[in-house]
Design a protein around this motif. Structure first.
Motif, short mmCIF file in Angstrom:
data_model
loop_
_atom_site.label_atom_id
_atom_site.label_comp_id
_atom_site.label_asym_id
_atom_site.label_seq_id
_atom_site.Cartn_x
_atom_site.Cartn_y
_atom_site.Cartn_z
N GLY A 77 0.98 -1.03 -0.05
CA GLY A 77 0.11 0.11 0.02
C GLY A 77 0.86 1.27 0.22
O GLY A 77 0.49 2.28 -0.71
N GLU A 78 2.05 1.29 0.78
CA GLU A 78 2.67 2.41 0.60
C GLU A 78 3.69 2.65 -0.58
O GLU A 78 3.54 3.87 -1.05
N GLN A 79 3.80 1.67 -1.34
CA GLN A 79 4.40 1.78 -2.74
C GLN A 79 3.54 2.40 -3.58
O GLN A 79 3.59 2.80 -4.58
N ARG A 80 2.12 2.19 -3.23
CA ARG A 80 1.18 2.56 -4.05
C ARG A 80 0.41 4.08 -3.68
O ARG A 80 -0.55 4.76 -4.13
N GLY A 81 1.01 4.56 -2.43
CA GLY A 81 0.35 5.88 -1.89
C GLY A 81 0.02 6.04 -0.58
O GLY A 81 -0.12 7.23 -0.07
N HIS A 82 -0.13 5.01 0.01
CA HIS A 82 -0.61 5.18 1.54
C HIS A 82 0.52 5.64 2.32
O HIS A 82 1.67 5.26 2.27
N ARG A 83 0.11 5.93 3.47
CA ARG A 83 1.03 6.15 4.59
C ARG A 83 1.65 5.00 5.03
O ARG A 83 1.08 3.91 5.02
N ARG A 84 3.01 5.25 5.64
CA ARG A 84 3.44 3.81 6.33
C ARG A 84 2.92 3.74 7.42
O ARG A 84 2.25 4.40 8.15
N GLN A 85 2.69 2.32 7.56
CA GLN A 85 2.02 1.68 8.85
C GLN A 85 2.74 0.80 9.67
O GLN A 85 3.52 0.21 9.15
N LYS A 86 2.58 0.75 11.10
CA LYS A 86 3.28 -0.08 11.82
C LYS A 86 2.43 -1.30 11.94
O LYS A 86 0.78 -0.84 11.93
N VAL A 87 2.62 -2.52 12.18
CA VAL A 87 1.68 -3.61 12.45
C VAL A 87 1.79 -4.11 14.02
O VAL A 87 2.92 -4.42 14.37
N GLU A 88 0.51 -4.28 14.67
CA GLU A 88 0.74 -5.13 15.86
C GLU A 88 -0.09 -6.35 15.92
O GLU A 88 -1.20 -6.27 15.51
N VAL A 89 0.57 -7.23 16.48
CA VAL A 89 -0.33 -8.80 16.45
C VAL A 89 -0.44 -9.04 17.88
O VAL A 89 0.70 -9.06 18.85
N GLN A 90 -1.48 -9.58 18.14
CA GLN A 90 -1.48 -9.82 19.53
C GLN A 90 -1.29 -11.59 19.34
O GLN A 90 -2.05 -12.30 18.87
N ALA A 91 -0.47 -12.17 20.43
CA ALA A 91 0.02 -13.72 20.38
C ALA A 91 -1.37 -14.28 20.52
O ALA A 91 -1.52 -15.49 19.91
N GLY A 92 -2.28 -14.06 21.36
CA GLY A 92 -3.48 -14.89 21.64
C GLY A 92 -4.61 -14.95 20.43
O GLY A 92 -4.97 -15.79 20.26
#
Length: 484
Positions: A77-92
């Motif tokens: 998405g960033e390569q196509r114009g979106h803003r950079r996003q960080k990703v958070e994953v919950q182990a549960g």
């Protein structure tokens, strides 16, 4: 651990040495991410193993796969114009994904209870043979049930299968069922598997194989609006069934891809499976043995970006990866297989449970008998997220490098990868509660053509963007075999 014939391995035991961050970094390198260090910085996993009574790092492995998929989608998405996003994953939430078949209900009823014949699924189990070895036998689908019956000639319930299997040597029974078109696998130790030709073949390969298999044009990723998803305008032909392949393409559809799922009319997946794995897809019938359907398939191929399949024998119908990239230069082919199509077991079918049985995983989970992980499934969902992450990565690479590409993921290879992350101490996990039907994280409910579907929610979040919900579920054959 209770002693048994397969615990005499002298190999060096694995230890838990790598952090989740290191697992993520390793996966990004395996995928060929152009900036793996930056990618690893963008992924945070909240929680860690052990969460369930398994000696394997189930939550860590699944969390890493989910995080990498989320990050690769965001990077696209960033390569196509979106803003950079960080990703958070919950182990549960990662554990819940492995148990999605248990946590999912359709119209208020468990998915398993809605199968045409739930007993076929219930019969899948470890059975003890005459020589004391264990074998996992699968009867999930009618043609698999019939293959087992043609060999054992028994009552098709657990008692009948157990009595009949007890009259066979395990390896002879494995070969007999597979020769009849069924699927079964003797439980092997890790050392036995690594000494087997099929095991050596799998062990020599990364968990995700990505190979440039031909020339193809550079296909730049067109800019998209903030309201568009990262895979908008990407077209995916989906010739998959059961779980790994269908879930991977559901993930691609969730993030904007136009997915056209193809089903052979005489071998459909059950409606509950279509409801669970069909979010956002259109469903068309296609039998590659039929000349008309084959022509329509090749017409659709000419506008496809990605082809995902999980079937053996496609070369007989002009649909091998080599033939498809010849017809459609620039195609990205994602292949799912239990054991590897070019390996010694390339013509042998397989399922998640059989990969666990073959690779030593079920022995490592041993209690009073071989055991699957407490989540029951493992490889299917890991393979789905890994394959979808690879597609997002290769789309980014094709936009600058061009080329035609093949991605390969095997269920046995996923088992190897999880084992290589190291084993937890058994005393540290024995007293943990076994997961049940109560999820560890959130569920979500959506309306479908089959009734309300409740399932585990998307297991990751972006830092500054709402993660899309899975799209509409449509009946099989409800769409034409053509693009919108």
């Amino acid at each position: 651990m209770t002693s048994h014939p397969l615990t005499t391995s002298k190999s060096t035991p694995l230890t838990t040495s790598s952090s989740t961050d290191e697992i993520v970094s390793q996966l990004l390198h395996t995928l060929g991410d152009p900036a793996p260090a930056r990618g690893a910085e963008d992924i945070t996993v909240v929680g860690a193993d052990p969460l369930v009574p398994s000696v394997h790092r189930l939550a860590d492995a699944m969390s890493a796969a989910i995080g990498v998929f989320g990050r690769q989608t965001a990077a696209l998405g960033e390569q196509r114009g979106h803003r950079r996003q960080k990703v958070e994953v919950q182990a549960g939430a990662a554990i819940d994904q492995l148990m999605a078949t248990y946590h999912t209900t359709l119209a208020g009823r468990p998915i398993g209870a809605l199968l045409d014949d739930p007993a076929l699924l219930d019969n899948n189990d470890f059975y003890r043979a005459r020589d004391g070895r264990w074998i996992f036998i699968i009867t999930t689908y009618p043609h698999l049930r019939d293959a087992v019956y043609s060999v054992l000639r028994c009552g098709l319930d657990k008692v009948g299968i157990a009595q009949a299997a007890a009259g066979w040597d395990a390896f002879t029974l494995e070969e007999a069922i597979c020769a009849r078109g069924g699927v079964a696998c003797v439980v092997r130790s890790r050392d036995e598997w690594l000494a087997h030709p099929a095991g050596r073949y799998v062990a020599q390969r990364p968990v995700v194989e990505i190979e440039r298999v031909g020339d193809g044009p550079v296909r730049p990723l067109e800019p998209i609006g903030e309201a568009d998803e990262a895979l908008t305008d990407i077209r995916v032909l989906d010739l998959t069934h059961v779980i790994a392949g269908p879930v991977s393409t559901r993930l691609l559809a969730q993030f904007g891809a136009d997915v056209l799922h193809l089903t052979r009319p005489d071998r459909p997946d059950p409606i509950p499976m279509i409801a669970m794995t069909g979010g956002g897809k259109r469903n068309a019938y296609c039998d590659l043995r039929d000349a008309h359907d084959r022509a329509a398939f090749h017409d659709a191929l000419q506008e496809a970006d990605v082809f995902v399949h999980a079937y053996r024998g496609l070369a007989r119908h002009g649909a091998s990866t080599e033939e498809l990239v010849r017809r459609r230069p620039g195609l990205i082919a994602l292949e799912y297989h239990a054991w590897g199509t070019e390996g010694p077991w390339g013509e042998r079918g397989g399922f998640d449970q059989l990969a666990c049985s073959a690779t030593g995983f079920a022995i490592e989970e041993w209690t009073d008998r071989p055991s699957l992980p407490p989540t029951y499934l493992l490889n299917d969902y890991l393979a789905a997220y890994l394959g979808a992450a690879a597609v997002a990565t290769v789309l980014r690479r094709r936009a600058t490098e061009g080329g035609s590409w093949r991605i390969r993921v095997t269920l046995a290879g996923v088992c190897h990868w999880v084992q290589e992350l190291g084993l937890l101490a058994r005393e540290d996990v024995l007293d943990l509660p076994r997961p049940g039907r109560t999820p560890l994280a959130a569920l979500s409910t959506t309306a479908t053509d089959f009734g309300p579907l409740t399932e585990p929610a998307t297991p990751f979040a972006y830092s500054g963007r709402t993660v899309p919900q899975p799209g509409r579920r449509s009946p099989l054959g409800s769409a034409a075999l053509q693009w919108r």
